[in-house]
Design a protein around this motif. Structure first.
Motif, PDB file in Angstrom:
ATOM      1  N   LEU A 270     -68.369  48.192 -75.212  1.00 19.82           N
ATOM      2  CA  LEU A 270     -69.500  49.118 -75.109  1.00 19.82           C
ATOM      3  C   LEU A 270     -69.165  50.505 -75.671  1.00 19.82           C
ATOM      4  CD1 LEU A 270     -70.763  48.267 -71.486  1.00 19.82           C
ATOM      5  CD2 LEU A 270     -71.501  47.276 -73.672  1.00 19.82           C
ATOM      6  N   ALA A 271     -68.145  50.561 -76.497  1.00 18.27           N
ATOM      7  CA  ALA A 271     -67.695  51.858 -77.019  1.00 18.27           C
ATOM      8  C   ALA A 271     -68.777  52.576 -77.812  1.00 18.27           C
ATOM      9  CB  ALA A 271     -66.448  51.663 -77.884  1.00 18.27           C
ATOM     10  N   ASN A 272     -69.661  51.828 -78.446  1.00 20.28           N
ATOM     11  CA  ASN A 272     -70.709  52.438 -79.275  1.00 20.28           C
ATOM     12  C   ASN A 272     -72.064  52.522 -78.564  1.00 20.28           C
ATOM     13  OD1 ASN A 272     -69.033  52.844 -81.571  1.00 20.28           O
ATOM     14  ND2 ASN A 272     -69.213  50.663 -82.066  1.00 20.28           N
ATOM     15  N   VAL A 273     -72.046  52.334 -77.246  1.00 18.68           N
ATOM     16  CA  VAL A 273     -73.259  52.493 -76.438  1.00 18.68           C
ATOM     17  C   VAL A 273     -73.201  53.868 -75.781  1.00 18.68           C
ATOM     18  CG1 VAL A 273     -74.586  51.614 -74.485  1.00 18.68           C
ATOM     19  CG2 VAL A 273     -73.423  50.017 -76.025  1.00 18.68           C
ATOM     20  N   ARG A 274     -74.118  54.751 -76.135  1.00 19.67           N
ATOM     21  CA  ARG A 274     -74.046  56.148 -75.675  1.00 19.67           C
ATOM     22  C   ARG A 274     -74.447  56.303 -74.206  1.00 19.67           C
ATOM     23  NH1 ARG A 274     -77.533  59.872 -79.017  1.00 19.67           N
ATOM     24  NH2 ARG A 274     -76.376  61.463 -77.843  1.00 19.67           N
ATOM     25  N   HIS A 275     -75.488  55.597 -73.780  1.00 17.67           N
ATOM     26  CA  HIS A 275     -75.987  55.748 -72.411  1.00 17.67           C
ATOM     27  C   HIS A 275     -76.241  54.371 -71.798  1.00 17.67           C
ATOM     28  CE1 HIS A 275     -76.602  60.057 -72.956  1.00 17.67           C
ATOM     29  NE2 HIS A 275     -77.237  59.796 -74.083  1.00 17.67           N
ATOM     30  N   THR A 276     -75.841  54.202 -70.553  1.00 18.70           N
ATOM     31  CA  THR A 276     -76.067  52.951 -69.827  1.00 18.70           C
ATOM     32  C   THR A 276     -76.777  53.263 -68.516  1.00 18.70           C
ATOM     33  OG1 THR A 276     -74.066  51.980 -70.782  1.00 18.70           O
ATOM     34  CG2 THR A 276     -75.000  50.887 -68.853  1.00 18.70           C
ATOM     35  N   ILE A 277     -77.907  52.585 -68.293  1.00 16.08           N
ATOM     36  CA  ILE A 277     -78.724  52.818 -67.104  1.00 16.08           C
ATOM     37  C   ILE A 277     -78.986  51.492 -66.400  1.00 16.08           C
ATOM     38  CG2 ILE A 277     -80.977  53.609 -66.256  1.00 16.08           C
ATOM     39  CD1 ILE A 277     -81.107  55.465 -68.699  1.00 16.08           C
ATOM     40  N   LEU A 278     -78.720  51.437 -65.101  1.00 13.44           N
ATOM     41  CA  LEU A 278     -79.063  50.266 -64.297  1.00 13.44           C
ATOM     42  C   LEU A 278     -80.419  50.486 -63.639  1.00 13.44           C
ATOM     43  CD1 LEU A 278     -75.756  50.542 -64.201  1.00 13.44           C
ATOM     44  CD2 LEU A 278     -75.970  48.751 -62.487  1.00 13.44           C
ATOM     45  N   VAL A 279     -81.223  49.441 -63.570  1.00 13.22           N
ATOM     46  CA  VAL A 279     -82.494  49.495 -62.863  1.00 13.22           C
ATOM     47  C   VAL A 279     -82.352  48.634 -61.617  1.00 13.22           C
ATOM     48  CG1 VAL A 279     -84.985  49.099 -62.979  1.00 13.22           C
ATOM     49  CG2 VAL A 279     -83.752  49.849 -65.019  1.00 13.22           C
ATOM     50  N   LEU A 280     -82.516  49.248 -60.444  1.00 15.69           N
ATOM     51  CA  LEU A 280     -82.253  48.600 -59.165  1.00 15.69           C
ATOM     52  C   LEU A 280     -83.491  48.605 -58.282  1.00 15.69           C
ATOM     53  CD1 LEU A 280     -78.906  50.440 -58.272  1.00 15.69           C
ATOM     54  CD2 LEU A 280     -79.106  48.234 -59.407  1.00 15.69           C
TER      55      LEU A 280
END
Length: 269
Positions: A8-18
């Protein structure tokens, strides 16, 4: 965790939906959030880790597609050049097949999704999770620690029973040190398809009250709209098809809030 960080090195933002319980429209919110970010000019991926009830492929119109392998791993499905989708639904021989797995196999599948899917460069990766605070949630949060995710968006409906379950979800986020980007109250009122007037069929304000009580951002409320349900059934972007709907405008405000929140978090870290 190093494998996840590298993948995931090239993924700038990660958001979980809970969400604390099922039936609150969590996957709908995850889908509309992703589509809204795409419309804002971002390159977006959706990872569906709701292994027993994968619904994202249908909501974006790619149900029944196949996932292909490349030397680096699985190639996600692209309904649009700026939108990538990965779900266990693509790996099932029949869409009606049940995923009857114990915890260890579920955990292994989630880890494989995080390490073996070739996302490439993404501005945002939205992770749609199953309801609750069980094995799947612990696995995804633990494996994302080295990647430093931006946080979670929590979804509730106005009723007290749903708000109570989301309160437990907030406790989960605090125990796992997962930042809460904000809370969304879904199905907040009903938009008449003829006059666009919004009426409160359920209660109202439970999500906003919980956000104030727990001192987390309140991202907004999304009214019930039959057109939103129809778009989700046929895999159409609701905010593109009905931009003037009160529900569409609410979603777009939530997207802007998430953009502002993640931009600020990136600038201060």
């Amino acid at each position: 965790m190093d494998e996840v960080k590298n993948n995931l090195a090239n993924v700038r933002h990660t958001i979980l939906v809970l969400s604390g319980k099922g039936g609150v429209g969590k996957s709908t919110v995850a889908t509309q959030l992703a589509l809204g970010l795409k419309n804002a000019g971002k390159k977006v991926g959706i990872l569906d880790i709701d292994l027993c009830g994968p619904s994202i492929p249908r909501m974006v119109g790619v149900e029944g597609h196949d996932v292909h392998q490349c030397p680096q791993g699985w190639v996600p499905v692209y309904p649009d050049p700026n939108l990538a989708i990965m779900s266990i639904s693509f790996l099932l021989g029949n869409q009606d097949d049940a995923v009857v797995w114990r915890g260890p196999k579920k955990n292994a599948m989630i880890k494989q999704f995080l390490t073996d899917v070739v996302w490439g460069e993404l501005d945002y990766l939205i992770i749609d999770t199953p309801p609750g605070t069980s094995d799947e949630h612990i696995t995804v949060v633990e494996n994302l620690q080295s990647h430093n995710p931006d946080g979670a968006v929590l979804v509730t409906t106005p009723q007290a029973v749903a708000v109570g379950d989301v309160r437990r979800e907030l406790t989960f986020c605090r125990k796992t040190k997962l930042r809460v980007l904000g809370l969304v109250e879904n199905m907040s009122g009903f938009v008449c398809p003829h006059c666009a007037e919004c009426s409160n069929v359920f209660s109202q304000g439970g999500g906003e009250s919980l956000a104030k009580e727990c001192q987390v951002p309140y991202l907004g409320n999304i009214p019930l709209d039959p057109q939103l349900a129809n778009c989700s059934e046929v895999g159409q972007s609701f905010i593109e098809a009905f931009p003037s709907s009160p529900s569409s405008q609410a979603i777009q405000r939530i997207v802007q809030s998430v953009l502002a929140s993640t931009s600020t978090s990136q600038d201060t870290t």
